[in-house]
Design a protein around this motif. Structure first.
Motif, short mmCIF file in Angstrom:
data_model
loop_
_atom_site.label_atom_id
_atom_site.label_comp_id
_atom_site.label_asym_id
_atom_site.label_seq_id
_atom_site.Cartn_x
_atom_site.Cartn_y
_atom_site.Cartn_z
N VAL A 36 35.16 36.53 51.66
CA VAL A 36 36.12 37.64 51.79
C VAL A 36 37.50 37.10 52.16
N SER A 37 37.56 36.16 53.11
CA SER A 37 38.86 35.60 53.48
C SER A 37 39.47 34.82 52.32
N MET A 57 44.01 44.68 42.94
CA MET A 57 42.69 44.67 42.32
C MET A 57 41.80 43.61 42.95
N GLN A 58 42.37 42.47 43.32
CA GLN A 58 41.62 41.41 43.98
C GLN A 58 41.02 41.91 45.29
N VAL A 59 41.82 42.62 46.06
CA VAL A 59 41.34 43.12 47.35
C VAL A 59 40.34 44.26 47.15
N LEU A 60 40.67 45.22 46.29
CA LEU A 60 39.78 46.37 46.13
C LEU A 60 38.47 46.01 45.45
N TYR A 62 37.14 42.75 44.44
CA TYR A 62 36.37 41.61 44.91
C TYR A 62 36.09 41.67 46.41
N ALA A 63 37.13 41.78 47.22
CA ALA A 63 36.91 41.80 48.67
C ALA A 63 36.23 43.08 49.11
N GLY A 64 36.36 44.13 48.33
CA GLY A 64 35.72 45.38 48.68
C GLY A 64 34.37 45.55 48.02
N ALA A 65 34.38 45.91 46.77
CA ALA A 65 33.15 46.30 46.08
C ALA A 65 32.16 45.16 45.88
N ILE A 66 32.62 44.03 45.37
CA ILE A 66 31.70 42.93 45.07
C ILE A 66 31.11 42.37 46.36
#
Length: 168
Positions: A36-37, A57-60, A62-66
């Motif tokens: 996540v970091s 999109m990277q934050v929402l 990957y860091a969020g959903a995935i």
């Protein structure tokens, strides 16, 4: 030396450090949090490249959903701390050889690159990183890989549920 170069250096070093923690962490949960970091530091690099849409999109995504999906699978499989074995095995040797091979390919590729940075015309620079440009690229040039990745994620989720269900 400007602030963008300093921030890029900080984000790049922190990305590499947190990616190293993903590999070396003993607990799968700690590894997922380090991932996540890594995603957040990559989003910072995208912001420095003026690709704000890609950063969001990277934050929402990957860091969020995935990562929620990864943590769900880790919890579902009830993975604990894996015992650390020091002796080399065939898979470790193949993994190390693969890593060395990938670094060699990266070195050759970087050696063949032009020293001049790519330039955009005014129209290309204005459209870089926008939702329209990303959508156009995904649904024309990269449609097959996009659908293949979505199918791969679906198969991984189904596989995790099947593996977890057989333990119950």
């Amino acid at each position: 030396m400007n602030i963008e170069l300093v921030l890029f250096g900080v984000f790049a070093v922190m990305t590499l450090l947190s990616a190293g923690l993903v590999i070396t962490a003993r607990s799968p949960i700690n590894s997922a949090m380090a991932l996540v970091s890594t995603f957040f530091f990559l989003a910072g690099i995208y912001v420095l490249l003026w690709a704000h849409t890609v950063a969001v999109m990277q934050v929402l995504v990957y860091a969020g959903a995935i990562m929620v999906l990864f943590l769900f699978v880790i919890m579902l499989l009830n993975l604990g701390d894996a015992p650390h074995r020091g002796k080399p095995t065939v898979t470790r040797l193949l993994g190390g050889a693969s890593a060395v091979g990938l670094l060699a390919v990266l070195g050759v590729t970087l050696g063949r690159m032009d020293a001049q940075p790519a330039t955009f015309d005014a129209k290309g620079q204005a459209a870089f990183g926008t939702m329209a440009a990303i959508g156009q690229s995904i649904f024309t040039t990269w449609l097959l890989p996009f659908e293949a990745v979505s199918l791969l994620l679906l198969v991984a989720m189904v596989g995790a549920v099947v593996v977890a269900k057989s333990r119950i």
